[in-house]
Structure formats: structure tokens, C-alpha cells
Scaffold this motif. Structure first.
Motif, short mmCIF file in Angstrom:
data_model
loop_
_atom_site.label_atom_id
_atom_site.label_comp_id
_atom_site.label_asym_id
_atom_site.label_seq_id
_atom_site.Cartn_x
_atom_site.Cartn_y
_atom_site.Cartn_z
N TRP A 1 -13.56 39.75 -22.81
CA TRP A 1 -12.22 39.67 -23.18
C TRP A 1 -11.89 38.40 -23.90
O TRP A 1 -12.43 37.36 -23.63
N VAL A 2 -11.33 38.47 -24.99
CA VAL A 2 -11.04 37.16 -25.63
C VAL A 2 -9.48 37.53 -26.28
O VAL A 2 -8.95 38.60 -26.40
N PRO A 3 -8.98 36.24 -26.59
CA PRO A 3 -7.51 36.79 -27.15
C PRO A 3 -7.31 37.63 -28.41
O PRO A 3 -8.06 37.61 -29.18
N ASN A 4 -6.42 38.24 -28.41
CA ASN A 4 -6.15 39.42 -29.57
C ASN A 4 -5.33 38.78 -30.68
O ASN A 4 -4.17 38.74 -30.49
N PRO A 5 -6.09 38.65 -31.72
CA PRO A 5 -5.26 37.99 -32.88
C PRO A 5 -3.99 38.68 -33.34
O PRO A 5 -3.08 38.47 -34.12
N LEU B 1 -5.70 31.25 -24.26
CA LEU B 1 -4.50 31.84 -24.56
C LEU B 1 -3.43 30.70 -25.27
O LEU B 1 -3.01 31.09 -26.45
N ALA B 2 -3.02 29.79 -24.59
CA ALA B 2 -2.21 28.71 -25.16
C ALA B 2 -2.79 27.95 -26.29
O ALA B 2 -1.98 27.84 -27.23
N ASN B 3 -4.10 27.57 -26.31
CA ASN B 3 -4.78 26.96 -27.48
C ASN B 3 -4.77 28.04 -28.87
O ASN B 3 -4.84 27.54 -30.08
#
Length: 690
Positions: free
Chosen positions: A554-558, A583-585
């Protein structure tokens, strides 16, 4: 590595119990039963969720007046009495195998747990939670002096003491500025309870001794909509200045919190207060509580009481978890089956008339028979919204998709069957949530194998839009504008959609979707569009803002970065400790819901009689207060198994929150899941400090 349970079943009747025609159903959370451990000439079968049943083997017999012991082992430990088997009932079948009768046990007793030193043997290294341990815990603390504790919780931004006192007594007047009449009325009602008389309410801001003035000062609004100044002066009286109604309301709450504690128990016509000046504004814009009424039901009055207490503590967001696998709790007039079917739990062979029991809710599917059945009517929800608005609390409803959707799925299957029987195929398929040919095998976190909608069909998105529109109408009727919809989005089990011909064809048409793992991200994008068209912010658990990379992580979804999307981050365990930071970064606005500190349904300590979960650790008042939102590495001193954490090595390779990302932490939220909550008193036991 496992726990053990033993049923002692006694035949107090006059007939023998044979090897067919009956089953005993009960609820027990956990990961199934170790088959080879079962004794008593029976089988124990998993039905769905936490529901299991005992069925007789070929050699089973229980003569009148005799007893039999049925024992089994299950994976994982059991430390809490609330994990015992709950809500057992007997089902009888006729010779053709058809349902003949359902009966609750008249006598069902859960015996005491073993002695503490058996639950926590010395080799475990876990201290016995006995009276001596509690004494030692408390001996580390000393009662603080009044000047060390501060006047208020939460602490004000700035406090100036005048070194004098003032008195409120008979003849007290409340003056209010334009637009603050409702706040004046709420203050008068509160003072009536505390002082035994109702103060006179007048427009304007005259001031003077034995008076309270509510004043709007637009200059204060620049710092925060919720900022206020509170002056208690012996000669000039009490003055609350604010830039908005909300600021005025919070100033009133601070004033009430300064009243002596004994006044709350017995009204006093004359009250002495310390003369001070407060300047206050919130550290975070979002200060929330999530209340789950799906797994076990709490009614509108319990919700309203929570709202009043939230207002007193200046909490401003009530995230209401109203749908899940175990129930649908809000009346949607255009889709009546959601509550006619989805709000009821009791014994069922088909899930067509109601859902199966969960969490010991028993065999009877009637509201009021337990905590498994019940719902909030449209009218009652509108009243909740108005009550929340009076206390400056925003209600954020959650409709969970695409997982945790079992109640909605079966409600819509009943609708489908009804309309198909009427020859209305197009109407029947309009809101159907599943692909009936889907052969995918999965097991959810709560052991359901049928709780995920088919995201490759159009009907689920029509359904979601229909529900959102009905809820928006309720806000409008309450005189409010809905701002945020929480879309859930968590815990979609691995294996979903993998054996669906519909999804296979859909992905061939959409090669940009790289495998079934990212069908959820496609679903979240569709839900986002539905909500954006209605000017709603899309909130959801952290998965809504994430996708799987080529390694399956799982990674942040741009794709969602610059959209109105608000992830609530609950999973901060082990390698996910820094997930909120990541996620905040990456630029997302984040609500921190960290399980290790903010799950109010976790046990307060490890004593077996103390109710609650412990899969993410234990959470007491201290664990909540020691949480450091902008650097929670500092407050993570123990892991979820209560083992000390080596802060020098444990966080290597994990992301700290960058200073430029501080503003992306929008706020905090405490979670209150309801598996163990049976009624309003138990609800209060979990959410109030102890």
C-alpha cells in the motif's frame, strides 16, 4: 498458541436427544475452531462472521437426566471474559431437514475464568492485574495541587488570574448580542440546572456585576471560527467575546466547567468563581468521536447524550458509523429494505427476512429483544442533526463501501427477489450490489465470506448515489448543509473479485486497472465523483487514499492528492506506525485515529473482567493523554503486546512528519466500535475517562 472452551450440556427433559434434528448456534469472535480438538461426539461448524454451530455426530446421544461435555480449542489466546461464547440457542429440524422450531436457552451460565496466574502464568512476563498491581500503579501518582492542574480540560490557550473571586446569585441576568439568542437560551437552561433558578435573558451587552454578556467580536474570527475570550471580573461581571456562535458556545462550556463539582450534583443558588481571563482557540480544526451503532445498536437518546458531552469537551465532529456487515441502521425511504431487512438480526436459514445473529444477539429478530436489532428513523435522525447543531457538533455519516457491506447486500437481494417476483426485472437490477456468478473466495477480518459489492457493475454506484441523496435531504430538512460523507473503504479482503467473470471482462476493457488489487482504487474514484458532484468532501479510512504498487504494498495514491479527500488513519501498528506521517508528507489532509492510543473500545487494562478488545493493545486515560499528534514516535513507548519499545532502533526507516506537513494533520478522532457495547450505560463506561 490456542484457547479452550467447554460446554456442559444437561438434558433436564424427559426425552433423549439423538444424533439428528437439532443444532446449537452461538457467537464467538476469533479464527474458527481446531477441528481435531472437538470432543463430545459433535462437529463445530463456522456459519459466517462470528456465528458457529454445534451439530451432532453419528454416535451422539444424550439421555434424560444426563450431561455431556463438548470441548474445543480455537487459535489464539483468550484473555477477556467478553470473549466467551455468547447468545446460544437451539434449532430443531423435522425429519425432512426443514426448520421446525427455534428456542433460546432458559439457563445459560458462563463460569468464572481460571485464576489470574493461570491466565497470565509467570513465564509470560505479564504482571497479574490483581489488587496489588493496581495499588502499585496508583502509588506512582500523587494528587496535583489546584494551581498545577489548570482550571479546564482541554487547557485554554492562555490564562490570566486576577487573584480575586466573583459571585453569581439570584437576580443573575444574561445579555446577548445579535445572533446569539440560542446560545443564551442554552446557557440559561444549564444555569437553571446548576443554580435552581432560570436567569433572565435580555438582548444587548449591558454588563455589570452578577451578569453574563455574550458578545460577537468579528476581529476574533480571524484566528479561528471557534476562538473566544472569557472574562470573569468581580465588578464588570462575565463577558464572553467570540467571532462566531461556535466560539460563544465554547466560551459558555468553559464557564460551566469552572463551576465547583458539587454544584453538578446539588444545585446552589449562590456560586463563587475564580476571577480570570481566558483566551482560547483550538489546536486542531477536527476533534472527533466515531460511534459505531451497526455492530450493536444504541438509540437516538444515547447518541444525543454523547453529543452533549462532546460539546462540553469542545469536540466538534461525530462520525456516525451506521452501516456494516452486521446491520444497516438508518432509514432510507427510497430503499425500505435497508432497515426492514438490514436492521434486524435473528436466526435465519437464508438471510432473506433478516440477518443472522452477531456478537451474541440471539435468535429473536425483534427490535428491543437485544442489541442486534434496531434503527434510527428518518425523523429521529433529523432530530439528532438539529441537536448536534445546537451543540456545534457536525454529524458525519458513514456508508461503508465496497467491503463491510453485507447488510446492504442482503437487503438489496431481498428487494431484487421481490421485484423479480413482480416481473420488474429492470427495476430489480437497478440497485443490486453483487454479481451472483462471482465465485471469488475470501475471508474478511470479521470472518465473513459474502460482504463485498461488485465494483465492476454500475448498480452499486447508483445505489450509493441514491443513499447519499436521501441523507442529504435529511440534512436539508434539518436546516443544515451536509459537508462530508465518510465512505468507509477499509478491510476489503484479499481474494475479492478474483473469480468474477464480470470483473475479468471489465478489466479487459480497462487495461489501466492493473489487476484486481486495484479495483478498490477504481471504486474509490467512482465514489469520489458521486460525492464531488454533490459538493461533498469524501472521507474514508486510509485505504481510500492508497493503492497497491508493483510489489503489492500500500502506497499513497497520487491520483487523489489534489482532490477533496480526507483519509482517517487508524492502522499505526508495527510497520504502519508512520502511515499517518507518510500520507501527510505526501500532501493529504489527515485525521489521526491511531488504534494504539485512540481506540476507546480497547480494554482499560488486562484484567479478564475488564471488557474490551486488545488486538491493538490496551488504552486507558493515560494512553489517550500521552499521545503526541505531531511526533507520535515520542509517545510510542510500548508495542501492542505491552512490551517496551527501543526507541533508538524500532523506528529506523520510518518517516517522521516533516515540519512543512504539520498543517496536513487536520485533527484527531477517538474510535468507539461496539462489538462489546450492550446499551447506553456500557457505552458511557467506554467513552468516559475512568
Amino acid at each position: 498458541g490456542y484457547s479452550r472452551a467447554v460446554f456442559t450440556l444437561e438434558n433436564t427433559g424427559k426425552q433423549s436427544l439423538g444424533n439428528s434434528g437439532w443444532a446449537i448456534y452461538f457467537s464467538q469472535m476469533g479464527q474458527g475452531v481446531i477441528e481435531e480438538s472437538v470432543t463430545g461426539q459433535v462437529r463445530i461448524e463456522h456459519v459466517n462472521g462470528d456465528l458457529v454451530r454445534i451439530v451432532p455426530g453419528q454416535d451422539f446421544t444424550l439421555e434424560a437426566g444426563e450431561r455431556v461435555e463438548i470441548a474445543y480449542n480455537k487459535p489464539m489466546r483468550v484473555l477477556k471474559e467478553n470473549e466467551a461464547p455468547l447468545g446460544p440457542y437451539v434449532v430443531r429440524y423435522d425429519p425432512e431437514g426443514k426448520l421446525a422450531a427455534v428456542q433460546e436457552f432458559q439457563e445459560y451460565v458462563i463460569k468464572s475464568f481460571p485464576a489470574l496466574d493461570q491466565v497470565f502464568p509467570e513465564a509470560s512476563g505479564i504482571p497479574l492485574p490483581d489488587a496489588g498491581w493496581v495499588f502499585e500503579q496508583n502509588r506512582q501518582h500523587a494528587l496535583l495541587k489546584p494551581d498545577e492542574t489548570g482550571l479546564l480540560i482541554p487547557s485554554p490557550f492562555e490564562l490570566i488570574e486576577y487573584g480575586q473571586n466573583l459571585v453569581l446569585e439570584e437576580g443573575l441576568q444574561i445579555h446577548y448580542g445579535e445572533g446569539l439568542n440560542r446560545e443564551a437560551e442554552l446557557l440559561a437552561a444549564s444555569l437553571g440546572q446548576l443554580m435552581g433558578f432560570n436567569p433572565e435573558i435580555k438582548g444587548g451587552s449591558k454588563g455589570g456585576a452578577n451578569s453574563i454578556s455574550l458578545v460577537l467580536n468579528k476581529a476574533l474570527k480571524k484566528g479561528s471560527e471557534e476562538a473566544y475570550q472569557l472574562d470573569l471580573h468581580p465588578e464588570q461581571g462575565i463577558r464572553i467575546e467570540s467571532g462566531s456562535r461556535t466560539g460563544s458556545y465554547y466560551g459558555i462550556q468553559s464557564l460551566l466547567a469552572m463551576f465547583p463539582a458539587d454544584v453538578w450534583a446539588e444545585p446552589q443558588a449562590s456560586i463563587q468563581l475564580e476571577a480570570v481571563r481566558l483566551i482560547d482557540k483550538p489546536a486542531f480544526a477536527y476533534r472527533g468521536i466515531m460511534l459505531d451503532i451497526a455492530r450493536n445498536f444504541n438509540d437516538a437518546e444515547a447518541i444525543k447524550k454523547l453529543i452533549r458531552i462532546m460539546g462540553f469537551y469542545k469536540l466538534n465532529k461525530l462520525h456516525l458509523h451506521i452501516t456494516d456487515d452486521e446491520a444497516w441502521r438508518l432509514e432510507i425511504p427510497s430503499l425500505p429494505e435497508l432497515t426492514e431487512i438490514g436492521s434486524l438480526r435473528g436466526h435465519t436459514e437464508t438471510n432473506k427476512d433478516h440477518l443472522a445473529p452477531s456478537y451474541g444477539s440471539g435468535s429473536v429478530p425483534e427490535p428491543g429483544s437485544g442489541y442486534g436489532s434496531g434503527y434510527i428513523s428518518r425523523k429521529a435522525f433529523i432530530e439528532i442533526l438539529k441537536h448536534a447543531a445546537d451543540h456545534h457538533v457536525e454529524v458525519i455519516p458513514e456508508i461503508n463501501f465496497p467491503g463491510h457491506a453485507r447488510a446492504a447486500i442482503y437487503a438489496m437481494e431481498s428487494r431484487y427477489d421481490r421485484l423479480m417476483a413482480e416481473g420488474k426485472q429492470a427495476e430489480a437490477e437497478e440497485y443490486r450490489l453483487i454479481d451472483p456468478e462471482d465465485q471469488s473466495l475470501y475471508n474478511s477480518a470479521q470472518n465473513f465470506n459474502d460482504n463485498v459489492v461488485s465494483v465492476c457493475l454500475e448498480a452499486p454506484y447508483r445505489f450509493y448515489a441514491r443513499v447519499v441523496d436521501d441523507i442529504m435531504d435529511m440534512y436539508e430538512e434539518a436546516g443544515l448543509t451536509m459537508q462530508v460523507m465518510h465512505a468507509g473503504g477499509d478491510e476489503v479482503p484479499a481474494g475479492s473479485w478474483t473469480q468474477s467473470k464480470v470483473c475479468e471482462g471489465f478489466m479487459e476493457e480497462h487495461p489501466e486497472i492493473s489487476g484486481t488489487d486495484n479495483l478498490q482504487a477504481y471504486c474509490e474514484a467512482r465514489l469520489y465523483d458521486i460525492l464531488a458532484e454533490r459538493n461533498l468532501v469524501m472521507a474514508g479510512w486510509e485505504e481510500i487514499a492508497m493503492k497497491k504498487n508493483e510489489k503489492g504494498l500500500w502506497v499513497p495514491n497520487p491520483e487523489f492528492l489534489d482532490k477533496q479527500m480526507l483519509p482517517y488513519v487508524w492502522n499505526n501498528l508495527e510497520s504502519n506506525l508512520d502511515l499517518g506521517n507518510r500520507l501527510a508528507n505526501a500532501g493529504f489532509p489527515v485525521i489521526l485515529c491511531n488504534a494504539s492510543n485512540l481506540y476507546f473500545d480497547f480494554g482499560y487494562n488486562h484484567h479478564p473482567a475488564e471488557p474490551g478488545h486488545y488486538w491493538g493493545g490496551l488504552v486507558n486515560t493515560r494512553r489517550v493523554y500521552e499521545f503526541i499528534p505531531l511526533d507520535f514516535f515520542k509517545s510510542t513507548t510500548r508495542d501492542r503486546y505491552w512490551e517496551p519499545v527501543d526507541t533508538e532502533t524500532a523506528f529506523r526507516g520510518q518517516e517522521k512528519l516533516k515540519p512543512e506537513a504539520y498543517e496536513h494533520i487536520v485533527g484527531l478522532q477517538g474510535q468507539l466500535w461496539s462489538e462489546f457495547i450492550k446499551g447506553g450505560e456500557m457505552l458511557e463506561y467506554f467513552y468516559m475517562p475512568k
